[in-house]
Design a protein around this motif. Structure first.
Motif, short mmCIF file in Angstrom:
data_model
loop_
_atom_site.label_atom_id
_atom_site.label_comp_id
_atom_site.label_asym_id
_atom_site.label_seq_id
_atom_site.Cartn_x
_atom_site.Cartn_y
_atom_site.Cartn_z
N ALA A 24 0.83 -1.21 0.00
CA ALA A 24 0.00 0.00 0.00
C ALA A 24 0.86 1.25 0.00
O ALA A 24 1.91 1.29 0.62
N SER A 25 0.40 2.25 -0.71
CA SER A 25 1.06 3.56 -0.68
C SER A 25 0.47 4.38 0.46
O SER A 25 -0.55 4.03 1.04
N GLY A 26 1.13 5.48 0.79
CA GLY A 26 0.57 6.37 1.79
C GLY A 26 1.18 6.17 3.17
O GLY A 26 1.69 5.09 3.49
N ARG A 27 1.09 7.21 3.98
CA ARG A 27 1.71 7.18 5.30
C ARG A 27 0.73 6.84 6.41
O ARG A 27 1.10 6.80 7.57
N THR A 28 -0.53 6.56 6.04
CA THR A 28 -1.53 6.29 7.06
C THR A 28 -2.03 4.85 6.99
O THR A 28 -3.13 4.55 7.40
N PHE A 29 -1.20 3.97 6.46
CA PHE A 29 -1.61 2.58 6.25
C PHE A 29 -2.11 1.95 7.54
O PHE A 29 -3.10 1.22 7.54
N SER A 30 -1.46 2.21 8.65
CA SER A 30 -1.83 1.56 9.92
C SER A 30 -3.23 1.92 10.38
O SER A 30 -3.80 1.22 11.22
#
Length: 122
Positions: A24-30
């Motif tokens: 997944a891309s993006g910094r909010t995956f968690s």
């Protein structure tokens, strides 16, 4: 915006194993709940497994319970689907999906990957 890319599909004999990955891309995956779905030819898309974002709680479809394991590595922005004891009925295109909260309903998911083909021969 989240972009998902699946990999790891292929051809395997019945009883074999495969591990699917979904990057997944993006910094909010968690923060996202993640799910795996599958669609066989002529059939509707069906739920396979899901995992919550923070606590890692998992749920499985009855048809795969005890054979498949969903997991995630938030440091790598990746969710996995370990598939063991595969059966010909598991043949399908497998999709990963992301939602604000994981669900067994496809309608809850905002983002989808392109899918990866899994074929199990008898």
């Amino acid at each position: 915006q989240v972009q998902l890319v699946e990999s790891g599909g292929g051809l395997v004999q019945a009883g074999g194993s495969l591990r699917l990955s979904c990057a997944a891309s993006g910094r909010t995956f968690s923060r996202y709940g993640m799910g795996w779905f599958r669609q066989a030819p002529g059939k509707e898309r069906e739920f396979v497994a899901r995992i919550s974002g923070s606590s890692g709680i998992t749920t499985y479809a009855d048809s795969v319970k005890g054979r498949f394991t969903i997991s995630r590595d938030n440091t790598k922005n990746t969710v996995y689907l370990q598939m063991d004891s595969l059966k010909p009925d598991d043949t399908a295109v497998y999709y990963c999906a992301a939602a604000p909260r994981s669900s067994s309903s496809a309608a809850a998911y905002d983002y989808w990957g392109q899918g990866t083909q899994v074929t199990v021969s008898s």
